[in-house]
Design a protein around this motif. Structure first.
Motif, short mmCIF file in Angstrom:
data_model
loop_
_atom_site.label_atom_id
_atom_site.label_comp_id
_atom_site.label_asym_id
_atom_site.label_seq_id
_atom_site.Cartn_x
_atom_site.Cartn_y
_atom_site.Cartn_z
N SER A 23 -11.22 6.13 0.66
CA SER A 23 -11.20 6.93 -0.57
C SER A 23 -12.39 6.58 -1.46
O SER A 23 -13.06 7.46 -2.00
N TYR A 24 -12.66 5.29 -1.60
CA TYR A 24 -13.80 4.85 -2.43
C TYR A 24 -15.12 5.32 -1.83
O TYR A 24 -16.03 5.75 -2.56
N LYS B 11 -7.68 2.88 1.10
CA LYS B 11 -8.34 2.84 -0.21
C LYS B 11 -9.85 2.78 -0.07
O LYS B 11 -10.59 3.43 -0.81
N GLN C 116 -7.72 -5.99 1.59
CA GLN C 116 -8.00 -4.65 1.06
C GLN C 116 -7.56 -3.58 2.07
O GLN C 116 -7.93 -3.63 3.24
#
Length: 531
Positions: free
Chosen positions: A244-245, A241, A237
């Motif tokens: 951002s999550y 990202k 992962q």
């Protein structure tokens, strides 16, 4: 940058040639801390019964480097030990560069205020987890301490720094060496934790106790937090990202959720986008006059006569009526509410001007102003400018604000109330009695009107011994002794009205007398004030 792995590769053939099980380089720092490097072998080596050779380098800047050789079972004779001494002398010269590099690295990867990792340290830690293929065993949380500005305001910035350092230390103590605490800045922290430790996140948001000495006194704070959480589900992962999550879920926790821990899901992301789009409609809605004002009458029950009103806002968005409960809290959190408050004030003044020009005798109208205005030094001047623009007597406008728990805000509110009084306005406190600071605020701020929250009214019965009734009765008596007017809002039944009048509360607002009225309907009510 000096590479530890390069040294390990260089040491390996020498260690094997001399039958060493481990070679350990100990690099000290002046802060009484030290860094151990296993240049060969690792900390699993059992030293019991092993021959050990230790070389201490020259003292430099008050510290000295130490190299320890642990035999694998080989017995070193005097010649071997001379060789190890020569090798260690050479290695110590090289280690000085490694020591300086390690010091630089510690500052490069560490937040200098709290001692936990900074963004660089966070990135390095996550990269290692990804390279080892174990990132999916972890979860990530982005923390935001609730109301930390209060600590700085109450205790000062220097004490605030001590408090944030202590908070970070307590976070670090809660998690293991294979987990990470990082501070990207301000009062935010990122925690990389093993999934089985998720309960620790749920626990810490409920509050961590910290204390600090200020002027020989101990100040204690219970720091609660909000958290956006994302559980990693794939070993590769990307961390961009993940960040951002986390930001999305924390944003949802701060602005839209009633819980302090929000886990990232696609649904959460969609809701955040919807709310942002909702807020983006605000400016166009103001420009297109989609907001409109209703007036809910206030009635004096001794003669059932209209004596005032509250201006209430509605939003006609594409033919759909949106009520304040669906947008006011969002606009407050997005700091859009101030523009709406002034919009309502201007619409109210425009209607008052129309009523006066048509020969009607107006009543005082209360207009809500959010506590978001408490940082606006020009608030009073802006209110006066709008009211005077329409030539409205100042006594016809009542500024209605909500009680606050923040001592700093109470002080600001006191300043505004005094300024409004000097300019002929009255001031009401809305939702009185539901906050923790009701009595403190009443002691500090000289307001004209207290509006009893409808939560009290909903519980009102004829039972004089009921706790809610006793509290309400004392609030009414206290206000009467202070010369403060009491208004009960949310009155819907004759029983509630009767019980309130028995308690000597004779000013009422609610559906029992009238629902909020459109401008034309309220104009008619001004022509016939008696119910």
């Amino acid at each position: 940058m000096f590479d530890e792995e390069v040294i390990r590769e260089s040491v390996k053939p020498i260690a094997e040639a001399y039958g060493a099980a481990a070679v350990i380089l100990e690099i000290p720092f002046k802060s009484n801390s030290k860094q151990l490097y296993y240049l060969y072998g690792d900390n699993s080596v059992d030293i019991v019964g092993r021959q050990i050779f230790t070389y201490e380098g020259r003292r430099r800047a008050g510290v000295r480097t130490v190299i320890t050789w642990i035999s694998s079972g080989t017995v070193w004779d005097d010649e071997d030990l001379e060789d190890l001494d020569f090798i260690s002398t050479t290695a110590c010269t090289l280690s000085e560069k490694l020591r300086l590099d390690a010091m630089a690295n510690s500052y490069y990867y560490m937040d200098t205020v709290t001692g936990v990792s900074n963004n660089n340290g966070l990135g390095r830690f996550v990269s290692k987890l990804i390279r080892r293929g174990i990132f999916h065993h972890y979860g990530c949380a982005l923390l935001d301490i609730i109301g930390f500005s209060y600590v700085n305001k109450k205790a000062g910035f220097r004490t605030g720094t001590k408090v944030i350092k202590q908070y970070a230390s307590k976070l670090k103590d809660m998690f293991g060496a294979d987990e990470l605490i990082a501070r990207p800045g301000g009062d935010n922290f990122i925690i990389i934790f093993k999934k089985e430790n998720i309960d620790k996140i749920n626990k810490l948001v409920k509050g961590i106790d910290v204390k600090a000495r200020v002027n020989s006194a101990t100040m204690r704070f219970n720091l609660t937090a909000r958290a956006g959480v994302y559980m990693i589900n794939t070993p590769d992962q990307t961390f961009d990202k993940v960040i951002s999550y986390l930001s999305t879920s924390l944003n949802y926790a701060k602005s839209y959720s009633r819980t302090n821990v929000v886990y990232y899901t696609k649904d959460v992301e969609h809701k955040v986008i919807e709310h942002k789009e909702f807020c983006q409609k605000f400016k166009n809605a103001i420009d297109k006059n989609e907001f409109y004002v209703l007036y809910q009458p206030k009635v004096y029950t001794k003669n059932n006569t209209l004596y005032g009103a509250e201006a209430l806002v509605r939003w006609n968005n594409d033919g759909k009526v949106i009520y304040p409960g669906d947008f006011v809290e969002i606009f407050e959190k997005e700091h859009l509410i101030s523009d709406l408050d002034f919009y309502v004030l201007e619409q109210t003044c425009r209607d008052l001007r129309s009523w006066v020009d048509n020969g009607l005798e107006p009543v005082t109208v209360s207009v809500n102003f959010s506590n978001d205005h408490l940082g606006d030094d020009e608030l009073i001047d802006r209110i006066i400018a709008i009211v005077d623009k329409y030539g409205i007597d100042h006594h016809l406008i009542e500024i209605e604000m909500t009680e606050t728990v923040d001592v700093y805000e109470i002080n600001r509110l006191l300043t505004y109330v005094n300024g409004l009084h000097k300019n002929g306005f009255t001031v009401a406190i809305d939702d009185f009695g539901i906050g923790y600071s009701s009595l403190l605020m009443l002691q500090s701020v000289s307001v004209d009107v207290l509006k009893i929250d409808k939560a009290f009214i909903a519980e009102l019965t004829g039972d004089a011994e009921k706790r809610e009734n006793i509290i309400l009765r004392h609030i009414i008596n206290m206000a009467e002794e202070l010369g403060v007017e009491i208004v009960a809002e949310g009155v819907e039944t004759d029983e509630q009205r009767s019980n309130l009048t028995d308690m000597h509360c004779h000013r009422i607002q609610g559906y029992f007398y009238d629902k909020p009225l459109f401008t034309d309907a309220f104009r008619n009510r001004l022509s016939a004030k008696t119910y």
